[in-house]
Design an enzyme around this catalytic site. Structure first.
Site, PDB file in Angstrom:
ATOM      1  N   ILE A  34       0.997  -1.269  -0.085  1.00  0.00           N
ATOM      2  CA  ILE A  34       0.012  -0.075  -0.080  1.00  0.00           C
ATOM      3  C   ILE A  34       0.848   1.133   0.154  1.00  0.00           C
ATOM      4  O   ILE A  34       1.812   1.312   0.822  1.00  0.00           O
ATOM      5  CB  ILE A  34      -0.951   0.008   1.448  1.00  0.00           C
ATOM      6  CG1 ILE A  34      -2.059  -1.295   1.027  1.00  0.00           C
ATOM      7  CG2 ILE A  34      -1.645   1.374   1.357  1.00  0.00           C
ATOM      8  CD1 ILE A  34      -2.814  -1.258   2.255  1.00  0.00           C
ATOM      9  N   CYS A  35       0.674   2.171  -0.736  1.00  0.00           N
ATOM     10  CA  CYS A  35       1.300   3.576  -1.087  1.00  0.00           C
ATOM     11  C   CYS A  35       0.987   4.390  -0.060  1.00  0.00           C
ATOM     12  O   CYS A  35      -0.005   5.017  -0.305  1.00  0.00           O
ATOM     13  CB  CYS A  35       1.150   3.855  -2.152  1.00  0.00           C
ATOM     14  SG  CYS A  35       2.037   5.279  -2.689  1.00  0.00           S
ATOM     15  N   PHE A  36       1.573   4.780   0.970  1.00  0.00           N
ATOM     16  CA  PHE A  36       1.563   5.691   2.122  1.00  0.00           C
ATOM     17  C   PHE A  36       2.630   6.576   2.243  1.00  0.00           C
ATOM     18  O   PHE A  36       3.772   6.095   2.135  1.00  0.00           O
ATOM     19  CB  PHE A  36       1.357   5.190   3.582  1.00  0.00           C
ATOM     20  CG  PHE A  36      -0.150   4.260   3.696  1.00  0.00           C
ATOM     21  CD1 PHE A  36      -1.250   4.884   3.504  1.00  0.00           C
ATOM     22  CD2 PHE A  36       0.217   3.186   4.066  1.00  0.00           C
ATOM     23  CE1 PHE A  36      -2.464   4.119   3.827  1.00  0.00           C
ATOM     24  CE2 PHE A  36      -1.140   2.331   4.325  1.00  0.00           C
ATOM     25  CZ  PHE A  36      -2.140   2.766   4.294  1.00  0.00           C
ATOM     26  N   THR A  38      -1.183   3.133  -5.626  1.00  0.00           N
ATOM     27  CA  THR A  38      -0.569   1.728  -5.432  1.00  0.00           C
ATOM     28  C   THR A  38      -1.570   1.032  -4.309  1.00  0.00           C
ATOM     29  O   THR A  38      -1.425   1.604  -3.103  1.00  0.00           O
ATOM     30  CB  THR A  38       0.820   1.575  -5.119  1.00  0.00           C
ATOM     31  OG1 THR A  38       1.543   1.976  -6.181  1.00  0.00           O
ATOM     32  CG2 THR A  38       1.086  -0.049  -4.903  1.00  0.00           C
ATOM     33  N   HIS A  78       7.641   5.630   0.407  1.00  0.00           N
ATOM     34  CA  HIS A  78       7.867   7.066   0.515  1.00  0.00           C
ATOM     35  C   HIS A  78       8.658   7.195   1.737  1.00  0.00           C
ATOM     36  O   HIS A  78       8.263   7.892   2.685  1.00  0.00           O
ATOM     37  CB  HIS A  78       6.677   7.891   0.437  1.00  0.00           C
ATOM     38  CG  HIS A  78       5.742   7.772  -0.499  1.00  0.00           C
ATOM     39  ND1 HIS A  78       6.448   8.356  -1.926  1.00  0.00           N
ATOM     40  CD2 HIS A  78       4.745   7.331  -0.963  1.00  0.00           C
ATOM     41  CE1 HIS A  78       5.402   8.375  -2.871  1.00  0.00           C
ATOM     42  NE2 HIS A  78       4.320   7.522  -2.071  1.00  0.00           N
TER      43      HIS A  78
END
Length: 132
Positions: free
Chosen positions: A1-3, A37, A9
């Site tokens: 998961i894009c966090f 994502t 990041h």
């Protein structure tokens, strides 16, 4: 998961984040329609269906989840078996956890106390006349 708090990041990691702020971010992510994502652009009914089937998916098709959270997943499966077609499951009451350490005794207060002791010692040393 894009966090911003994930390995996607690392440059935006903020050490002041707490479990609460991370969970708020996770909840916001799951309720948004952004294309990113791990994001899902779908109506609420589809999201609810995904949520309802995600536990079974983890148990049956995700060996890492089963390895890490096996007993918890099994317990949740037993609880969900009693739900039938009722969805979403009833939330459990939150139990307040009291801190075991006095709020007066924190690393910051200990550092401040040590600094004050050093200052007091230095002040006393400056007041005493030098030895002959």
């Amino acid at each position: 998961i894009c966090f911003s708090m994930s390995d996607f990041h690392p440059e935006s990691w903020n050490p002041s984040w707490s479990i609460r702020t991370i969970l708020v971010g996770l909840t916001s992510f799951m309720n948004s329609d952004e294309i990113t994502t791990g994001g899902v652009s779908a109506p609420a009914a589809v999201r609810a269906a995904f949520a309802q089937t995600s536990l079974k998916f983890c148990v049956e098709k995700d060996p890492l989840a089963k390895e890490l959270f096996g007993s918890e997943l099994d317990e949740l499966m037993k609880e969900r078996a009693t739900l039938g077609d009722s969805w979403p499951p009833t939330r459990k009451a939150v139990v307040e956890v009291k801190p075991t350490v006095s709020p007066k005794c924190t690393p910051t207060t200990r550092r401040l106390a040590s600094a004050k002791k050093r200052q007091a010692t230095q002040a006393k040393e400056q007041e005493q006349p030098p030895p002959d």
